[in-house]
Design a protein around this motif. Structure first.
Motif, PDB file in Angstrom:
ATOM      1  N   ARG A   7      12.489 -18.592  40.591  1.00 48.43           N
ATOM      2  CA  ARG A   7      12.739 -19.496  41.941  1.00 48.43           C
ATOM      3  C   ARG A   7      12.461 -18.678  43.043  1.00 48.43           C
ATOM      4  NH1 ARG A   7      17.766 -23.595  43.062  1.00 48.43           N
ATOM      5  NH2 ARG A   7      16.857 -24.452  45.161  1.00 48.43           N
ATOM      6  N   HIS A   8      13.316 -17.712  43.156  1.00 47.93           N
ATOM      7  CA  HIS A   8      13.262 -16.694  44.505  1.00 47.93           C
ATOM      8  C   HIS A   8      12.433 -15.716  44.533  1.00 47.93           C
ATOM      9  CE1 HIS A   8      17.081 -19.195  44.295  1.00 47.93           C
ATOM     10  NE2 HIS A   8      16.799 -19.748  45.581  1.00 47.93           N
ATOM     11  N   HIS A   9      12.039 -15.161  43.527  1.00 47.52           N
ATOM     12  CA  HIS A   9      10.962 -14.022  43.471  1.00 47.52           C
ATOM     13  C   HIS A   9      11.865 -12.862  43.732  1.00 47.52           C
ATOM     14  CE1 HIS A   9       7.753 -16.904  43.261  1.00 47.52           C
ATOM     15  NE2 HIS A   9       8.127 -17.495  44.445  1.00 47.52           N
ATOM     16  N   PHE A  10      12.903 -12.621  43.047  1.00 44.70           N
ATOM     17  CA  PHE A  10      13.753 -11.603  43.227  1.00 44.70           C
ATOM     18  C   PHE A  10      13.866 -10.709  41.667  1.00 44.70           C
ATOM     19  CE2 PHE A  10      15.846 -13.732  46.734  1.00 44.70           C
ATOM     20  CZ  PHE A  10      15.269 -13.075  47.811  1.00 44.70           C
ATOM     21  N   THR A  11      14.112  -9.418  41.928  1.00 44.78           N
ATOM     22  CA  THR A  11      14.472  -8.766  40.645  1.00 44.78           C
ATOM     23  C   THR A  11      16.099  -8.924  40.515  1.00 44.78           C
ATOM     24  OG1 THR A  11      12.639  -7.390  40.444  1.00 44.78           O
ATOM     25  CG2 THR A  11      14.677  -6.654  39.290  1.00 44.78           C
ATOM     26  N   VAL A  12      16.833  -9.470  39.435  1.00 42.60           N
ATOM     27  CA  VAL A  12      18.155  -9.388  39.198  1.00 42.60           C
ATOM     28  C   VAL A  12      18.717  -8.131  38.420  1.00 42.60           C
ATOM     29  CG1 VAL A  12      20.047 -10.575  38.446  1.00 42.60           C
ATOM     30  CG2 VAL A  12      18.082 -11.870  39.322  1.00 42.60           C
ATOM     31  N   ILE A  13      19.588  -7.549  39.219  1.00 43.52           N
ATOM     32  CA  ILE A  13      20.090  -6.262  38.466  1.00 43.52           C
ATOM     33  C   ILE A  13      21.700  -6.739  38.002  1.00 43.52           C
ATOM     34  CG2 ILE A  13      20.939  -3.825  38.322  1.00 43.52           C
ATOM     35  CD1 ILE A  13      18.623  -3.493  40.805  1.00 43.52           C
ATOM     36  N   ASP A  14      22.070  -6.571  36.923  1.00 44.77           N
ATOM     37  CA  ASP A  14      23.267  -6.612  36.293  1.00 44.77           C
ATOM     38  C   ASP A  14      23.931  -5.419  35.820  1.00 44.77           C
ATOM     39  OD1 ASP A  14      23.753  -9.633  36.355  1.00 44.77           O
ATOM     40  OD2 ASP A  14      22.069  -9.757  34.727  1.00 44.77           O
ATOM     41  N   LEU A  15      24.813  -4.875  36.754  1.00 42.28           N
ATOM     42  CA  LEU A  15      25.529  -3.564  36.570  1.00 42.28           C
ATOM     43  C   LEU A  15      26.909  -3.884  36.253  1.00 42.28           C
ATOM     44  CD1 LEU A  15      25.622  -0.613  37.040  1.00 42.28           C
ATOM     45  CD2 LEU A  15      25.974  -0.762  39.175  1.00 42.28           C
ATOM     46  N   THR A  16      27.530  -3.040  34.997  1.00 43.22           N
ATOM     47  CA  THR A  16      28.718  -2.990  34.654  1.00 43.22           C
ATOM     48  C   THR A  16      29.119  -1.571  34.346  1.00 43.22           C
ATOM     49  OG1 THR A  16      28.663  -4.779  33.385  1.00 43.22           O
ATOM     50  CG2 THR A  16      30.355  -3.623  32.715  1.00 43.22           C
ATOM     51  N   ALA A  17      30.408  -1.136  35.025  1.00 45.57           N
ATOM     52  CA  ALA A  17      30.573   0.251  34.858  1.00 45.57           C
ATOM     53  C   ALA A  17      32.196   0.501  35.137  1.00 45.57           C
ATOM     54  CB  ALA A  17      29.528   0.904  35.885  1.00 45.57           C
ATOM     55  N   SER A  18      32.531   1.589  35.105  1.00 46.37           N
ATOM     56  CA  SER A  18      33.962   1.810  35.358  1.00 46.37           C
ATOM     57  C   SER A  18      34.072   2.275  37.025  1.00 46.37           C
ATOM     58  CB  SER A  18      34.408   3.172  34.602  1.00 46.37           C
ATOM     59  OG  SER A  18      34.616   3.176  33.011  1.00 46.37           O
ATOM     60  N   ASP A  19      35.064   1.499  37.364  1.00 43.96           N
ATOM     61  CA  ASP A  19      35.384   1.672  38.914  1.00 43.96           C
ATOM     62  C   ASP A  19      35.851   3.104  39.183  1.00 43.96           C
ATOM     63  OD1 ASP A  19      35.705   0.955  41.726  1.00 43.96           O
ATOM     64  OD2 ASP A  19      37.513   0.154  41.278  1.00 43.96           O
ATOM     65  N   ARG A  20      35.502   3.547  40.304  1.00 45.09           N
ATOM     66  CA  ARG A  20      35.955   4.896  40.699  1.00 45.09           C
ATOM     67  C   ARG A  20      35.781   4.777  42.406  1.00 45.09           C
ATOM     68  NH1 ARG A  20      32.643   9.184  38.192  1.00 45.09           N
ATOM     69  NH2 ARG A  20      33.604  10.407  39.876  1.00 45.09           N
ATOM     70  N   PRO A  21      36.011   5.943  42.935  1.00 45.24           N
ATOM     71  CA  PRO A  21      36.186   5.972  44.512  1.00 45.24           C
ATOM     72  C   PRO A  21      34.531   6.493  44.695  1.00 45.24           C
ATOM     73  CG  PRO A  21      37.997   7.451  43.800  1.00 45.24           C
ATOM     74  CD  PRO A  21      37.329   6.644  42.505  1.00 45.24           C
ATOM     75  N   GLY A  22      34.231   5.506  45.998  1.00 51.15           N
ATOM     76  CA  GLY A  22      32.916   5.537  46.095  1.00 51.15           C
ATOM     77  C   GLY A  22      31.893   4.905  45.415  1.00 51.15           C
ATOM     78  N   PHE A  23      32.314   3.997  44.571  1.00 50.00           N
ATOM     79  CA  PHE A  23      31.460   3.474  43.616  1.00 50.00           C
ATOM     80  C   PHE A  23      30.331   2.733  44.300  1.00 50.00           C
ATOM     81  CE2 PHE A  23      30.116  -0.427  40.838  1.00 50.00           C
ATOM     82  CZ  PHE A  23      29.555   0.191  39.931  1.00 50.00           C
ATOM     83  N   LEU A  24      30.500   1.797  45.280  1.00 49.96           N
ATOM     84  CA  LEU A  24      29.480   1.271  46.010  1.00 49.96           C
ATOM     85  C   LEU A  24      28.588   2.040  46.772  1.00 49.96           C
ATOM     86  CD1 LEU A  24      30.811  -2.183  47.600  1.00 49.96           C
ATOM     87  CD2 LEU A  24      29.243  -1.884  45.585  1.00 49.96           C
ATOM     88  N   SER A  25      29.212   3.112  47.229  1.00 49.51           N
ATOM     89  CA  SER A  25      28.201   3.946  48.113  1.00 49.51           C
ATOM     90  C   SER A  25      27.124   4.584  47.013  1.00 49.51           C
ATOM     91  CB  SER A  25      29.070   5.166  48.575  1.00 49.51           C
ATOM     92  OG  SER A  25      28.583   6.160  49.110  1.00 49.51           O
ATOM     93  N   ARG A  26      27.607   5.009  45.815  1.00 47.20           N
ATOM     94  CA  ARG A  26      26.568   5.463  44.943  1.00 47.20           C
ATOM     95  C   ARG A  26      25.654   4.621  44.301  1.00 47.20           C
ATOM     96  NH1 ARG A  26      28.595  10.423  42.843  1.00 47.20           N
ATOM     97  NH2 ARG A  26      30.532  10.842  43.329  1.00 47.20           N
ATOM     98  N   VAL A  27      25.947   3.281  44.346  1.00 45.33           N
ATOM     99  CA  VAL A  27      24.839   2.179  44.124  1.00 45.33           C
ATOM    100  C   VAL A  27      23.852   2.046  45.038  1.00 45.33           C
ATOM    101  CG1 VAL A  27      24.692  -0.132  43.438  1.00 45.33           C
ATOM    102  CG2 VAL A  27      26.501   1.187  42.410  1.00 45.33           C
ATOM    103  N   GLY A  28      24.642   1.933  46.267  1.00 46.71           N
ATOM    104  CA  GLY A  28      23.713   1.881  47.471  1.00 46.71           C
ATOM    105  C   GLY A  28      22.746   3.087  47.669  1.00 46.71           C
TER     106      GLY A  28
END
Length: 204
Positions: free
Chosen positions: A170-191
């Motif tokens: 519908r919106h022409h996007f790729t959807v990423i589902d990510l499951t992982a253990s939390d850790r300091p800097g997690f979002l930074s590594r994903v980014g």
């Protein structure tokens, strides 16, 4: 349009309308009336051209500090912002990432300090505001990720990393589902991973 909003004690209906016409329906669906009022008043009363804008306030319901970011979408913006938060040793406990059709980024992060507490120190709050504003103005692909130790409370939870891809037709996007253990800097590594793959995050 942002340039022509004048600084006034209480935003006029015209100023409010100017602000709201920049936002998509998704923004209003994902924020409370109190949050919308907070954002709108700050944007309408900008003494400088907006964006970028960095707002902070204590959220008693979350027991955390809310950080609201408004900026024009640019390459590597999410990676740079999350890297800055990691360098500030902020723990992101929740986030809402929104990019409008007009190319505006409306990101809300709920954060705690290194001791697991909301931000209260004036110097630290000013440092966070300054560093995040710089990140919004100068996004960069390059990053040096910090290897901070994993807190003891997280060491006992080992969750296999799982990544799944699908397509939002519908919106022409790729959807990423990510499951992982939390850790300091997690979002930074994903980014950083998204930046290295030249992927721009639209919403999360």
């Amino acid at each position: 349009q942002w340039k022509h909003i004048k600084c006034i004690a209480r935003p006029s209906y015209a100023a409010i309308h100017t602000v709201w016409t920049q936002f998509d329906e998704d923004y209003f669906l994902r924020h409370s009336g109190d949050e919308i009022a907070w954002h709108t008043e700050a944007i309408a009363n900008c003494t400088e051209p907006c964006p970028p804008l960095v707002l902070l306030r204590h959220e008693a319901i979350w027991g955390a500090t809310a950080i609201f970011l408004l900026a024009q979408d640019r390459d590597y913006l999410f990676a740079t912002v999350t890297r800055a938060m990691d360098e500030l040793t902020l723990n992101v406990v929740d986030a809402r990432i929104i990019t409008t059709e007009q190319g505006l980024v409306l990101d809300t992060f709920f954060v705690l300090d290194i001791n697991g507490q909301p931000l209260t120190d004036t110097y630290q709050i000013n440092e966070v505001r300054t560093k995040l504003r710089q990140a919004l103005q100068n996004p960069s692909k390059q990053a040096v990720l910090n290897n901070r130790p994993i807190p003891r409370r997280l060491r006992h939870f080992s969750i296999p990393t799982e990544i799944a891809f699908s397509t939002d037709l519908r919106h022409h996007f790729t959807v990423i589902d990510l499951t992982a253990s939390d850790r300091p800097g997690f979002l930074s590594r994903v980014g950083q991973a998204l930046a290295e793959c030249e992927v721009r995050l639209h919403s999360a």
